[in-house]
Design a protein around this motif. Structure first.
Motif, PDB file in Angstrom:
ATOM      1  N   GLU A   1       5.270   7.940   9.632  1.00  0.00           N
ATOM      2  CA  GLU A   1       5.806   8.624   8.144  1.00  0.00           C
ATOM      3  C   GLU A   1       7.414   8.869   8.757  1.00  0.00           C
ATOM      4  O   GLU A   1       8.173   8.805   7.917  1.00  0.00           O
ATOM      5  CB  GLU A   1       5.334  10.123   7.948  1.00  0.00           C
TER       6      GLU A   1
ATOM      7  N   GLY B   1      -2.383  10.448   8.141  1.00  0.00           N
ATOM      8  CA  GLY B   1      -3.667  10.743   8.460  1.00  0.00           C
ATOM      9  C   GLY B   1      -4.782  10.158   7.531  1.00  0.00           C
ATOM     10  O   GLY B   1      -5.948  10.195   7.406  1.00  0.00           O
ATOM     11  N   SER B   2      -4.365   9.558   6.438  1.00  0.00           N
ATOM     12  CA  SER B   2      -4.964   8.928   5.110  1.00  0.00           C
ATOM     13  C   SER B   2      -5.613   7.593   5.422  1.00  0.00           C
ATOM     14  O   SER B   2      -6.474   6.983   4.964  1.00  0.00           O
ATOM     15  CB  SER B   2      -4.233   8.789   4.139  1.00  0.00           C
ATOM     16  N   GLY B   3      -4.917   6.888   6.833  1.00  0.00           N
ATOM     17  CA  GLY B   3      -5.366   5.533   7.121  1.00  0.00           C
ATOM     18  C   GLY B   3      -4.386   4.424   6.609  1.00  0.00           C
ATOM     19  O   GLY B   3      -3.398   4.521   5.961  1.00  0.00           O
ATOM     20  N   CYS B   4      -4.572   3.332   7.269  1.00  0.00           N
ATOM     21  CA  CYS B   4      -3.584   2.110   7.104  1.00  0.00           C
ATOM     22  C   CYS B   4      -4.511   1.042   6.597  1.00  0.00           C
ATOM     23  O   CYS B   4      -4.980   0.156   7.446  1.00  0.00           O
ATOM     24  CB  CYS B   4      -2.913   1.777   8.398  1.00  0.00           C
TER      25      CYS B   4
ATOM     26  N   TYR C   1       0.914  -1.134  -0.107  1.00  0.00           N
ATOM     27  CA  TYR C   1       0.014  -0.171   0.049  1.00  0.00           C
ATOM     28  C   TYR C   1       0.890   1.292   0.010  1.00  0.00           C
ATOM     29  O   TYR C   1       0.554   2.343  -0.504  1.00  0.00           O
ATOM     30  CB  TYR C   1      -0.786  -0.152   1.453  1.00  0.00           C
TER      31      TYR C   1
ATOM     32  N   LYS D   1      -3.627   4.297  -3.150  1.00  0.00           N
ATOM     33  CA  LYS D   1      -4.251   3.729  -1.807  1.00  0.00           C
ATOM     34  C   LYS D   1      -3.870   4.773  -0.724  1.00  0.00           C
ATOM     35  O   LYS D   1      -2.860   5.420  -0.674  1.00  0.00           O
ATOM     36  CB  LYS D   1      -3.656   2.227  -1.586  1.00  0.00           C
ATOM     37  N   PRO D   2      -4.822   4.673   0.456  1.00  0.00           N
ATOM     38  CA  PRO D   2      -4.314   5.336   1.525  1.00  0.00           C
ATOM     39  C   PRO D   2      -3.211   4.833   2.251  1.00  0.00           C
ATOM     40  O   PRO D   2      -2.989   3.697   1.967  1.00  0.00           O
ATOM     41  CB  PRO D   2      -5.648   5.355   2.246  1.00  0.00           C
ATOM     42  N   CYS D   3      -2.347   5.622   2.972  1.00  0.00           N
ATOM     43  CA  CYS D   3      -1.222   4.957   3.424  1.00  0.00           C
ATOM     44  C   CYS D   3      -0.708   6.132   4.705  1.00  0.00           C
ATOM     45  O   CYS D   3      -0.186   7.157   4.222  1.00  0.00           O
ATOM     46  CB  CYS D   3      -0.281   4.746   2.632  1.00  0.00           C
ATOM     47  N   ASN D   4      -0.683   5.923   5.971  1.00  0.00           N
ATOM     48  CA  ASN D   4      -0.310   6.756   6.997  1.00  0.00           C
ATOM     49  C   ASN D   4       1.064   7.078   6.621  1.00  0.00           C
ATOM     50  O   ASN D   4       1.512   8.256   7.138  1.00  0.00           O
ATOM     51  CB  ASN D   4      -0.619   6.143   8.456  1.00  0.00           C
TER      52      ASN D   4
ATOM     53  N   ARG E   1       2.921   7.379   3.980  1.00  0.00           N
ATOM     54  CA  ARG E   1       3.096   8.080   2.712  1.00  0.00           C
ATOM     55  C   ARG E   1       2.310   9.285   2.691  1.00  0.00           C
ATOM     56  O   ARG E   1       2.903  10.457   2.394  1.00  0.00           O
ATOM     57  CB  ARG E   1       2.593   7.324   1.471  1.00  0.00           C
ATOM     58  N   ARG E   2       1.097   9.108   3.404  1.00  0.00           N
ATOM     59  CA  ARG E   2       0.170  10.475   3.517  1.00  0.00           C
ATOM     60  C   ARG E   2      -0.487  10.355   4.905  1.00  0.00           C
ATOM     61  O   ARG E   2      -1.297   9.689   5.099  1.00  0.00           O
ATOM     62  CB  ARG E   2      -0.805  10.544   2.192  1.00  0.00           C
TER      63      ARG E   2
END
Ligand code: FAD
Ligand code: SF4
Length: 328
Positions: free
Chosen positions: A201, A135-138, A121, A127-130, A132-133
């Motif tokens: 991160e 707060g976007s989720g795991c 991910y 895809k979301p990924c805390n 990489r981004r």
């Protein structure tokens, strides 16, 4: 890929100054991880500062009998160095178990330590990924996590650290030499990589612009008797499902000292301090090795699909220590 500027640094201070001038710049080692991530759009630096000629190619004896390895030393050269081969076999085996000959010819010691997780991910920008981004989720917590962490993870991130070399360095208690905006400092391993907590991160304790200049291996006579064992889904070109780096010092069938670290089970190369503690002074038998493994793995909190890693880690540790006892 976003266009980027390229600059080659010849000394640490110039490299650090270059990143201070351009906050969107990144250091470039062999590029075997960074360039892949740039192609995937995971990172988009505006400039690359090539540091392969900073502290390149040097493996030196230290005053206290250890070794100082330049961050620009290629993985292949590290694994072929006579003093490393003689004194730290687990490190050589760990390096040679990673990637391919071609990649090891390019990859540097500094870049290997700072390679990013292989969580699928993280590498897929759709895809979301805390990590990489933030707060976007795991999505990995409920999704594909077979190869991810069983210990030390958080709700925010369950990724594993991918480097084999780092597992051996953590077991050896290596010291990372860093040049930063406020001068030089040393970071002990374990201690370079960090658990995810609520800031996944941040893979390490390094600050923006910090440059790894060298890795120091302490003098540890018993590491001549050491081993790295890696379990993976195919025989080559694959990251660890579980790995173990171990060194053992025994006398009259009793463990005097030991060093143990696991790979493939956590966000950091995992030093098994509880297992080490359980073993010191214990008989060097398979039963005691299993007891030590259990002591460490009581901390494990496997996810839905990766509970198999707990007995696997236990068995790999017992086998590795048994091999060390049986091999003179
Ligand atoms: C197909 C494939 C299979 C692989 N299999 C394995 C495996 O089984 N086991 C394993 O351990 N690895 C494996 N790898 C990963 C490989 O080991 C890493 O890509 C490599 O070690 C990274 O080193 P590099 O010098 O190329 O780093 P780069 O890609 O140049 O850099 C990686 C990161 O480190 C930073 N950086 C580089 N040098 C410094 C420095 N001196 N100071 C501060 N920051 C720095 C960069 O900015 C970047 O963020 C595999 C890679 C591939 C492509
Ligand atoms: S495990 Fe970590 S790297 Fe993987 S998706 Fe979750 S936050 Fe991202």
């Amino acid at each position: 890929m976003r266009p980027f500027a390229y600059r080659r640094a010849t000394d640490a201070q110039t490299a650090v100054a270059a990143l201070s001038e351009r906050p969107d710049a990144m250091y470039l080692g062999g590029g075997t991880n960074l360039v892949d991530l740039m192609r995937l759009g995971v990172v988009s630096p505006g400039a690359l500062v090539d540091v392969t000629r900073v502290a390149a190619g040097t493996v030196e004896e230290t005053a206290d009998g250890g070794l100082l390895i330049g961050a620009g030393v290629r993985n292949s050269d590290l694994a072929a160095h006579p003093a490393v081969r003689r004194r730290y076999p687990m490190l050589v085996q760990a390096v040679l178990s990673g990637a391919s000959g071609q990649i090891r010819n390019m990859a540097t010691v500094g870049g290997n330590l700072l390679q990013r997780t292989r969580c699928s991910y993280f590498q897929d920008v759709s895809k979301p990924c805390n990590k990489r981004r933030p707060g976007s989720g795991c999505p990995a917590v409920e999704g594909d996590h077979r190869n991810l962490a069983i210990i030390g993870h958080s709700d925010a991130c369950v990724a594993t650290h991918p480097s084999d070399m780092a597992v051996a360095l953590v077991a050896l208690g290596a010291i990372v030499h860093v040049e930063g905006r406020h001068g030089a400092r040393r970071v002990p391993m374990p201690g370079l990589h960090r658990l995810p907590g609520d800031e996944p991160e941040r893979d390490t304790v390094l600050e923006p612009g910090d440059l790894i200049t060298a890795v120091e291996l302490p003098a540890l006579p018993f590491t001549t008797r050491s081993r790295y064992r890696k379990v993976r889904d195919r025989a080559s070109f694959a990251f660890a499902v579980v790995s173990v780096a171990a060194a053992l010092d025994t006398a009259d069938g009793v463990v005097r000292d030991c060093r143990i670290a696991f790979g493939g089970i956590a966000h950091v190369p995992w030093r098994a301090e509880l297992a080490e503690e359980a073993l010191r002074g214990a008989p060097a038998t398979a039963a005691e090795f299993a007891r030590a493994a259990d002591a460490e793995l009581t901390r494990a909190r496997p996810l839905r699909e990766n509970g198999f890693k707990v007995p696997l880690a236990r068995n790999v540790l017992v086998r590795t220590l048994t091999d060390l006892v049986e091999t003179p």
